[in-house]
Motif scaffolding. Structure first.
Motif, PDB file in Angstrom:
ATOM      1  N   ILE A 263      40.987  44.532  51.634  1.00  8.73           N
ATOM      2  CA  ILE A 263      39.954  43.696  51.967  1.00  8.73           C
ATOM      3  C   ILE A 263      40.501  43.472  50.032  1.00  8.73           C
ATOM      4  O   ILE A 263      40.203  43.753  49.653  1.00  8.73           O
ATOM      5  N   ILE A 264      41.327  42.038  50.363  1.00 13.82           N
ATOM      6  CA  ILE A 264      42.212  41.128  48.485  1.00 13.82           C
ATOM      7  C   ILE A 264      40.600  40.689  47.875  1.00 13.82           C
ATOM      8  O   ILE A 264      40.580  39.840  49.105  1.00 13.82           O
ATOM      9  N   VAL A 265      40.465  41.400  46.500  1.00 15.14           N
ATOM     10  CA  VAL A 265      39.493  41.146  46.323  1.00 15.14           C
ATOM     11  C   VAL A 265      40.254  41.052  44.664  1.00 15.14           C
ATOM     12  O   VAL A 265      41.199  41.093  44.465  1.00 15.14           O
ATOM     13  N   ASN A 266      39.950  39.963  43.909  1.00 17.21           N
ATOM     14  CA  ASN A 266      40.324  39.537  42.551  1.00 17.21           C
ATOM     15  C   ASN A 266      39.567  40.571  41.526  1.00 17.21           C
ATOM     16  O   ASN A 266      39.001  41.593  41.758  1.00 17.21           O
ATOM     17  N   GLU A 267      39.518  40.388  40.471  1.00 16.51           N
ATOM     18  CA  GLU A 267      38.675  41.595  39.587  1.00 16.51           C
ATOM     19  C   GLU A 267      37.305  41.469  39.229  1.00 16.51           C
ATOM     20  O   GLU A 267      36.423  42.213  38.661  1.00 16.51           O
ATOM     21  N   HIS A 268      36.711  40.296  40.322  1.00 11.38           N
ATOM     22  CA  HIS A 268      35.055  40.449  40.594  1.00 11.38           C
ATOM     23  C   HIS A 268      34.860  40.562  41.919  1.00 11.38           C
ATOM     24  O   HIS A 268      33.933  40.317  41.864  1.00 11.38           O
ATOM     25  N   LEU A 269      35.522  41.106  42.273  1.00 10.47           N
ATOM     26  CA  LEU A 269      35.901  41.545  43.732  1.00 10.47           C
ATOM     27  C   LEU A 269      35.569  40.622  44.713  1.00 10.47           C
ATOM     28  O   LEU A 269      34.554  40.766  45.714  1.00 10.47           O
ATOM     29  N   GLN A 270      35.487  39.406  44.354  1.00  8.68           N
ATOM     30  CA  GLN A 270      35.641  38.392  45.492  1.00  8.68           C
ATOM     31  C   GLN A 270      36.413  38.147  45.822  1.00  8.68           C
ATOM     32  O   GLN A 270      37.577  38.608  45.916  1.00  8.68           O
TER      33      GLN A 270
END
Length: 416
Positions: A263-270
Motif C-alpha cells: 500500500i503506497i504511503v507518504n513519509e507520514h505513513l498516510q
C-alpha cells in the motif's frame, strides 16, 4: 474477547499483529481518549510472530503463543479487540469498514496493518504435504512433522527457510533445502556472511542445493515427490515452502488506494486518502536516509516503530519516518544482524571483532556509510551494529581505515 463499538466513530485498526497492537496502545499513550477498535482475523489474542520459526519449533513443552498484550491490558486501556473477524470492505465515502456478516463500523481515522502472507508456489497447490508458515496454527502443524527420521524438504533458502531447517535438524529430522538462486540469503545479506551460514548448516547435516529448478510437486501416498527440471526427483514427508511474502493489499486495492509492492504511503505513513494510514509489512514507504527510495520491510522492529509512528500521525502530528532498517536472525548459535540496506553500498570494509565475529561496513560511492552486516556467536555483533546504525542515521562519512581498525572504537567515530 470481543468488544463492539458500532455506534461510535473513532480510530479503527485492521490487523492485530505487532504493528496494529503497537498502534492501538500508542494512541492511548499519546493522549487519545476516543474509541479505539483493533480487528484481528485470528481467534487468538495478538501474538509475536518471530518465535514461530524459532522457539516454537524446538521448545520441549507444547508451545503457546507469546502474546503481545494480555486481555486485561486491552480492558485497562479501553481498547476494543475484535478477534476472528473478517473485514470485507472499506467504504471511503461514509468512512466505514464492512464486515463479512454485513455489519459496519465507522471510523474517523483508519490504519491498515494487514501484514503479509507467504508467497504461494503454484507447483504446490495440489499437494497435501506442502505447508507454509505464517500463523501459530501453522507452526503447530509444521512442528508436529519435525520428528526424528522424518524427511523434510524446504523450498527457499531465505531466513525463514533456514531457521526452520536448523530447528528441524535439532528435532532429529533429515533436511534438504532447495534454493533456485545461486546461493542462500541472496536478498540483503553479503555473500561472505551467507557462506558462513551455509557452511554451518552443512556441518549440522542440512543438505543445501542451490541453483536448482523445480518442475513439479506431486503426492505419493503419505509423501510428496519433488521433481527437478533435470528429471531428478526426491521424496519428503513434508515440504515447507518459504519463498518470500506478499503484502496483504486486497482491501486497500478494492477501496481504490494506490498500490505498488504494498500500500503506497507518504513519509507520514498516510495513503492517498488522508483518513487512511498503512504501516508494517503491508506498506511501501519512502526512506529519507536513502533519498526517498520506496521500500517495503518485513521486520519485527519496523512493525513496532511504524505502529507507533502511524498512531502519532493519525493524531495529526505529521512526523516523518526516519528510522534505519534493522533485522536479525538466529542460525544455531550464530547471531546475524543487519542495519541499513546493504544493496545501497558499492564498497565493503571488514572489521574483525574476535571470537569469529565480524562486521562488514557498506559504503556508498561517495564514502557515506549506508549499511552494516555482522555475524558472530550469540549477540557478539549487537553493540557494534547498534553504533553503526547510529552512524548511518547521521549520514556519516567515516574513514574506511578507522572502520577496519578493531582498536578504534566505533563510539569514537560517532562522537566525531
Amino acid at each position: 474477547m470481543t468488544s463492539w463499538t458500532s455506534g461510535t466513530s473513532g480510530m479503527v485498526i485492521i490487523g492485530a499483529g505487532e504493528c496494529g497492537v503497537r498502534a492501538a496502545f500508542a494512541l492511548r499513550e499519546n493522549g487519545y481518549g476516543g474509541s479505539i477498535t483493533l480487528i484481528g482475523a485470528e481467534k487468538h489474542l495478538p501474538y509475536e510472530r518471530p518465535p514461530l520459526s524459532k522457539d516454537a519449533m524446538i521448545s520441549e513443552e507444547h508451545p503457546t503463543p507469546r502474546t503481545i498484550a494480555r486481555e486485561v491490558q486491552f480492558l485497562e486501556r479501553n481498547i476494543g479487540f475484535l478477534a476472528d473477524t473478517a473485514v470485507t470492505g472499506i467504504d471511503r465515502k461514509t468512512k466505514k469498514v464492512v464486515f463479512a456478516n454485513g455489519n459496519s463500523l465507522a471510523y474517523d481515522k483508519l490504519l491498515l496493518a494487514t501484514g503479509a502472507i507467504p508467497r504461494i508456489l503454484p507447483l504446490a497447490v495440489e499437494s497435501k504435504h506442502c505447508a507454509y508458515l505464517r500463523s501459530y496454527d501453522d507452526a503447530l502443524a509444521i512442528r508436529a512433522r519435525f520428528q526424528p527420521g522424518a524427511d523434510i524438504a524446504i523450498i527457499g533458502g531465505g531466513f525463514i527457510g533456514l531457521e526452520l531447517a536448523a530447528n528441524a535438524r535439532k528435532r532429529g529430522a533429515s533436511v534438504t533445502v532447495l534454493e533456485t538462486q545461486a546461493r542462500v540469503l541472496m536478498r540483503g545479506v553479503p555473500e561472505e556472511i551467507a557462506k558462513i551460514i551455509a557452511a554451518r548448516h552443512a556441518k549440522e547435516g542440512v543438505h543445501l542445493r542451490c541453483g536448482i529448478k523445480l518442475s513439479g510437486i506431486s503426492d505419493n501416498d503419505a509423501r510428496a515427490t519433488i521433481t527437478l527440471a533435470d528429471g531428478e526427483s526426491l521424496e519428503a514427508d513434508l515440504v515447507v515452502i518459504g519463498i518470500g511474502a506478499t503484502p496483504v493489499t486486497a482491501l486497500a486495492e478494492a477501496a481504490g488506494l494506490a498500490i505498488g509492492n504494498g500500500i503506497i504511503v507518504n513519509e507520514h505513513l498516510q495513503t492517498d486518502d488522508p483518513a487512511i494510514f498503512a504501516a508494517g509489512d503491508c506498506c511501501a514507504f519512502p526512506l529519507s536516509i536513502y533519498g526517498g527510495r520506496r521500500v517495503r520491510l518485513e521486520a519485527w522492529r519496523n512493525a513496532q516503530e511504524q505502529g507507533t509512528l502511524a498512531a502519532r500521525n493519525m493524531l495529526g502530528l505529521a512526523e516523518p519516518h526516519l528510522s534505519v532498517p534493522w533485522f536479525w536472525s538466529d542460525q544455531y548459535d550464530l547471531g546475524l544482524q543487519v542495519a541499513g540496506l546493504a544493496d545501497e553500498g558499492s564498497t565493503i570494509i571488514r572489521r574483525d571483532l574476535g571470537d569469529d565475529a565480524f562486521i562488514l561496513f557498506h559504503l556508498a560511492s561517495d564514502g557515506r556509510l549506508v549499511a552494516a552486516s555482522g555475524i558472530g556467536p550469540g549477540n557478539a555483533v549487537a553493540r557494534d551494529i547498534r553504533l553503526a546504525e547510529m552512524l548511518i542515521a547521521r549520514r556519516a562519512y567515516p574513514d574506511p581505515a578507522h572502520l577496519a581498525a578493531s582498536d578504534i572504537k566505533l563510539k569514537s567515530l560517532l562522537a566525531a
